[in-house]
Write a protein that holds these residues in place. Structure first.
Motif, short mmCIF file in Angstrom:
data_model
loop_
_atom_site.label_atom_id
_atom_site.label_comp_id
_atom_site.label_asym_id
_atom_site.label_seq_id
_atom_site.Cartn_x
_atom_site.Cartn_y
_atom_site.Cartn_z
N GLU A 11 0.88 -1.17 0.00
CA GLU A 11 0.00 0.00 0.00
C GLU A 11 0.92 1.21 0.00
OE1 GLU A 11 -3.41 -0.80 3.06
OE2 GLU A 11 -1.75 -2.13 3.50
N GLU A 214 1.60 -6.45 8.71
CA GLU A 214 1.67 -5.22 7.92
C GLU A 214 2.76 -4.34 8.49
OE1 GLU A 214 -2.14 -3.43 7.41
OE2 GLU A 214 -1.33 -1.60 6.51
N LYS A 265 -3.91 -6.13 14.33
CA LYS A 265 -4.46 -5.61 13.09
C LYS A 265 -5.93 -5.25 13.27
CE LYS A 265 -4.93 -5.05 8.59
NZ LYS A 265 -4.80 -3.66 8.19
MG MG Z 1 -3.44 -1.70 5.23
#
Ligand code: MG
Ligand code: ADP
Length: 479
Positions: A11, A214, A265
């Motif tokens: 991203e 992430e 998350k």
């Molecule tokens: Mg994300």
């Protein structure tokens, strides 16, 4: 031993290069004193209304068209609700279900002639948050809201990358693209281009994706590579040690070269997304899209292909020279100034010039040797005024500000000797002093030719035309 496959999706947050913010008229100029560029809208004051900056729509559309994506005829801004001190409204305006761009792709080059297609899931518009400052405040946190409301395009890839190298190649490609398009300055130090890397591993051959972590807010190509490689090793160790990877957000620490857990998350439903009632849906018609398409510059892939065909370059050289728009522009200006020496110009730009730029920590846009200046030097190589070897001396002098190619060649007496009788005179002297070598040469030791050439070049301080020296020597020795 189990074989593991790495899966990565990125991203990328790229700051759009508008003068004013996405929903207000406040300036986006970097580096202003804290809180001097945040108006009532950016501060989240009650009763104010956001007004969409039309330029961000044009920029997002440019990106969409350049990545073979669909530019949505209708997209919707949504509120992403969360609490953080640098987010006074209590929500970020973003796009969720209906982003402005979706379903495209980009090819990355892995090695000469090998490319791979990476899917682009979506790209959506959103506002940036402010910044929390921890240094300089003892036991307190400072808040700077200058950055609040700065326009971002978040570019989300499919989980198509299989190594840190591929992820870096993709990130570099997007970086070059947004700069070619002129929609972002891509300045990574200032945070205008940063990425979150989603990383998981799975047994080779397994279809189902593994659980991902992430890695947040990485702002350099080198750190992306290091962070992913560390994270892959860590996940494999966890699994092989009998544990399971937990889905979480982690932070990469470049100093320690490791990733650390930040928070578990969050899921989309944690944010309570809903359409922002203060903003109308964005509607784009075909005429708008065609106008944007007509204004697109030549894109990196097309430029690269043209360099191969028009300037006779290899795929590799063309890829290097089109890596940034500035480098490509410099190269083409040098080719023109050299009278069309495409291959020679490529060798010099990627060789001497890049070497000098790196050595002195210079940027191509403020190179001490201009493209015009380099082109003139290449002309002098091509017309035989100066040998390729001595041209490097000329280049160094030009780099140090000693004048143009012609001026340096003149003042340093570096003109190549191409006069046949002058060269013959020197050859005769050399041969007169080497009777033994002549005997050996004539007895079959052909490689001694190099010795004679060397002697002649030495006697002329490298100024004799090497082609002519070879030819004349052979004539004298064999004749
Ligand atoms: Mg994300
Ligand atoms: P969010 O992170 O906001 O929840 P998504 O679920 O859409 O958003 O995923 C974001 C990114 O994570 C995308 O780039 C996607 O390709 C990547 N991704 C999703 N699942 C995985 C996985 N198992 N391994 C690696 N990357 C993944």
């Amino acid at each position: 031993m189990m074989e593991w496959e790495t899966v990565i999706g990125l991203e990328i947050h790229t700051q759009l290069a508008t003068n004013s913010k996405i929903f207000s008229g406040a300036s986006t100029t970097y580096g202003a004193a804290p809180n001097t560029q945040a108006c009532a809208v950016d501060l989240g004051m009650p009763g104010v209304l956001p007004v969409l900056n039309a330029e961000v729509v044009r920029m997002a559309a440019k990106f969409g068209l350049a990545t073979h994506s669909t530019v949505a005829p209708r997209s919707v801004f949504a509120r992403k609700n969360y609490f953080y001190p640098d987010l006074p409204k209590g929500y970020q305006i973003s796009q969720f279900e209906l982003p402005i761009v979706h379903g495209g792709w980009l090819d990355i080059e892995l090695e000469e002639g090998v490319s791979k297609r990476i899917g682009i899931t979506r790209a959506h518009l959103e506002e940036d948050a402010g910044k929390s400052l921890h240094e300089d405040f003892h036991g307190m946190t400072g808040i700077d809201l200058n950055r609040a409301g700065t326009p971002l395009l978040e570019i989300v890839s499919e989980p198509d990358m299989r190594s840190a190298k591929e992820a870096v190649a993709y990130m570099k490609k997007i970086h070059a693209l947004v700069r070619y398009l002129g929609i972002s300055d891509g300045n990574m130090q200032e945070g205008s281009f940063r990425c979150d890397a989603n990383v998981s591993v799975r047994p080779k051959g397994q279809q189902e994706l593994g659980t991902r972590s992430e890695l947040k807010n990485i702002n350099s190509f080198r750190f992306v590579e290091q962070a992913i490689n560390y994270e892959v090793e860590r996940q494999i160790m966890v699994i092989e040690g009998g544990g399971a990877v937990v889905q979480e957000t982690r932070l990469y620490d470049p100093g320690k070269q490791e990733t650390r857990p930040m928070r578990s998350k969050e899921e989309a439903n944690d944010y309570r997304y809903f359409p922002d009632p203060d903003l109308l849906p964005v509607e784009i018609d075909a005429a708008f899209i065609e106008a944007v398409r007509a204004g697109l510059p030549e894109l990196p892939d097309a430029k690269k292909q043209r360099f191969v065909e028009q300037h006779g370059l290899s795929e590799y050289d063309a890829a290097v020279l089109t890596a940034t728009r500035e480098l490509a522009d410099y190269y083409e200006a040098a080719v023109t100034a050299s009278g069309g020496q495409g291959k020679l110009a490529a060798n010099w730009v990627m060789g001497e010039l890049s070497g000098a730029l790196n050595r002195d920590d210079c940027d191509i846009t403020n190179s001490p040797v201009s493209a015009q200046g380099l082109g003139e030097l290449l002309q002098r190589i091509n017309d035989g005024t100066v040998s390729g070897k001595l041209a490097k001396q000329v280049f160094e002098a030009m780099w140090n500000g000693e004048g143009s190619a012609d001026a340096v060649i003149e003042s340093k007496g570096l003109k190549q000797i191409s006069d046949v009788s002058a060269i013959e005179g020197i050859i005769d002297e050399v041969l007169a002093g080497s009777p033994k070598q002549i005997e050996q040469y004539r007895a079959g030791q052909g490689k001694l030719l190099g010795y004679f050439v060397g002697q002649v070049m030495k006697a002329t301080q490298g100024k004799a035309n090497p082609g002519q020296v070879n030819e004349l020597l052979k004539k004298k020795l064999d004749g």
